[in-house]
Motif scaffolding. Sequence first.
Motif, short mmCIF file in Angstrom:
data_model
loop_
_atom_site.label_atom_id
_atom_site.label_comp_id
_atom_site.label_asym_id
_atom_site.label_seq_id
_atom_site.Cartn_x
_atom_site.Cartn_y
_atom_site.Cartn_z
N LEU A 1 14.17 26.84 -36.45
CA LEU A 1 13.14 27.04 -35.05
C LEU A 1 12.47 28.30 -35.49
CD1 LEU A 1 15.30 26.61 -31.82
CD2 LEU A 1 13.17 25.38 -32.58
N ILE B 1 11.21 18.64 -35.34
CA ILE B 1 11.85 19.99 -35.24
C ILE B 1 13.08 19.86 -34.05
CG2 ILE B 1 11.59 22.32 -34.55
CD1 ILE B 1 8.76 22.22 -35.09
N LEU B 2 12.47 19.18 -32.87
CA LEU B 2 13.61 19.31 -31.67
C LEU B 2 14.86 18.19 -32.29
CD1 LEU B 2 14.19 19.62 -28.98
CD2 LEU B 2 12.83 17.54 -28.48
N VAL C 1 16.90 20.14 -34.89
CA VAL C 1 17.80 21.29 -34.24
C VAL C 1 18.63 20.91 -33.41
CG1 VAL C 1 17.48 23.12 -32.77
CG2 VAL C 1 15.84 22.92 -34.66
N LEU C 2 18.46 19.86 -32.35
CA LEU C 2 19.45 19.22 -31.58
C LEU C 2 20.72 18.78 -32.26
CD1 LEU C 2 19.80 18.60 -28.50
CD2 LEU C 2 18.83 16.42 -29.07
N ASN D 1 22.64 21.51 -33.29
CA ASN D 1 23.34 22.20 -32.54
C ASN D 1 24.67 21.36 -31.86
OD1 ASN D 1 21.92 24.40 -32.46
ND2 ASN D 1 20.56 23.89 -30.80
N LEU D 2 24.50 19.82 -31.79
CA LEU D 2 25.64 19.06 -31.35
C LEU D 2 26.57 19.19 -32.46
CD1 LEU D 2 23.68 15.66 -30.39
CD2 LEU D 2 25.16 16.90 -28.88
N ASP E 1 28.48 22.46 -31.54
CA ASP E 1 29.44 22.30 -30.60
C ASP E 1 30.76 21.88 -30.85
OD1 ASP E 1 27.56 23.79 -29.11
OD2 ASP E 1 27.32 21.95 -27.69
N ARG F 1 32.69 23.75 -33.21
CA ARG F 1 33.44 25.10 -32.34
C ARG F 1 34.70 24.58 -31.86
NH1 ARG F 1 30.20 26.78 -27.51
NH2 ARG F 1 30.90 24.56 -27.12
N SER G 1 37.21 23.38 -22.76
CA SER G 1 37.94 23.02 -21.94
C SER G 1 37.67 21.83 -21.34
CB SER G 1 38.41 24.10 -20.91
OG SER G 1 37.47 24.46 -20.32
#
Lengths: 335, 302
Positions: B233, B277-278, B281-282, B285-286, B289, B292, B302
């Motif tokens: 980005l 780009i979107l 990047v999406l 990011n998915l 997540d 993580r 949770s």
Amino acid sequence: MLKFFLSRLATFVPTFIGVTLISFAFIRVLPGDPIVVMAGERGVSAERYEELRSQYGFDQPLWVQFWEYFTGVLQGDLGESFITNRPVWDEFFSLFPATMELSIVAIIIATALGLPAGVIAAVNRGKFFDRALMSTALIGYSMPIFWWALLLIIVFSGNLGWTPVSGRIGLLYYFDDVTGFMLIDSLLSGQKGAFTSAVSHLILPSIVLATIPLAVIARQTRSAMLEVLSEDYIRTARAKGLSPGRVNGLHALRNAMIPVITVIGLSVGTLLAGAILTETIFSWPGIGKWMVDSIFRRDYPVVQGGLLMIAVIVMIVNLTVDLLYGLINPKIRKR
Amino acid sequence: MADASAQTGKQMIGTRPSRLRDFWNSFRENRGAVIGLYVFLAFLLVAVFAPLIAPYSPSAQFRDAILQPPVWQDGGTWQFALGTDAVGRDMLSRLIHGARFSFFVGIVVVVVAVTGGVIIGLIAGFAPSWLDALIMRLMDIILAFPSLLLALVLVAVLGPTLLNAMIAIALVLQPHYVRLTRASVMSERSKDYVTASRVAGAGRLRLMFITVLPNCLAPIIVQAALSFSTAILDAAALGFLGMGAQPPTPEWGTMLADAREFVLRAWWVVTFPGIAILVTVLAINLMGDGLRDALDPKLKRS
């Protein structure tokens, strides 16, 4: 509390000196001789060159230059722009209200939509609403906002013709700055249509600037709410027979707000970075556009002063958030 | 009896899923993350095989097909499926080649920022308190500047090229790794296994890199995934502002900058690079997540 206050202040001072040093150093290593740049295409004679060098103090040793700069900064003297010859301090504060107005409206939009979105998602955890809202939030979070701005311009300014493409107010209106906030000034001026014009200019830039904070606030609110909702006192409140609205809205949200407020406070840096792109695209006359223009014009004193001022604003806001947080939550003070 | 329990014990060891398998199983639970992974893999393939996939060279100009709309609009042809830009270059080919730049930016920035940040963070975590304080103040100073602004000024200093943009972004992202690593080191350092290792005579370097570091990796890996998307980005934003890759490089942000004046005339020149780009990047990011959730049960949503 005083000890906590002083310890935070003690880290503020060296950081401030460091920030000054960095913005000072940047300019000394920028390519191109500032005086040659200032002289422009006409060039400058060797005599005049020496004269200017000593006028601006470039012939002094570096540490003397830094000391002069630093003492100047403390007195609000950031030097003068090479291009307009106006003090950088004055220029900064004449443009700052525009950025401030944009940022405030953006953060209001982001909070007004992000908080309810996060609460609704948390309450409907795992259901359709939750997934739809959180997918949208992730898209917002991943958005290249400069492209988002162009898309909005295509749709709302191009196809629909609803909003203007650039500036803060229509050319038809002219009035003096009172507060520097166009929304307030246009109302005060009493001219018909001025306020509507100001709003229509503000709407797209503020949506663009609000996008990322909105996504962050929604995600943060959801996770804070989820954490709070599993606490015992929420179960107690439910067991007492309080309505879901009261439990979620009053008991849970109030406690979930603490991390959310921190996130809002800390998004000032994000807002100012976003303002650079947003203002450039919408020709919004604020400090973001001013900085980009000055970088391209090699207006060193402005780049240096602007960089410093922006960093100091971010630092002051962060410090305030930190102190408020300590005030609200005594556990933090102990660290 | 003792035999039997030893037997089941052995069996359990035999069938216990490996750590990687364990990780994959919990990663797979998150449908979004798996979709993100597939999109990312597709993006990777496109980046690697760009010259083979792209129908034309990204710089080939077709003078008789300037600003031609995409195939589904009036005037579009299959020859240029996503249309052409203002000097008649094929959008699709440019986008495909653009994937290389974005991927390259992401990799380089993450590698530089993580390596630098982790080493400095480890040093800060193990150093005497004055050095630790000095390092952390330095990081505070970098963090006081909005990252894009600092990167912008850095690039102005170094000169506007893609390489300098990458250096600037890496430098700006690095303090996050320093803080993250230091925080994990601080909490690991006092644990028994570290003391045991120290008593056993492990040197400082061994303690830092072999004993402690592997136990600090989870949050760093998650952050690395997220930085990958931030890097893409920010590089695109710098390119858009004219301070990253320079035209005619088919970098997505630079393409958008070129397309700005056609905003109201040729929507496809503006829309497609942004979608590229979107989506990239999406997807990252998915994936981040999902990583993580799988790697760090404490941070679990949770």
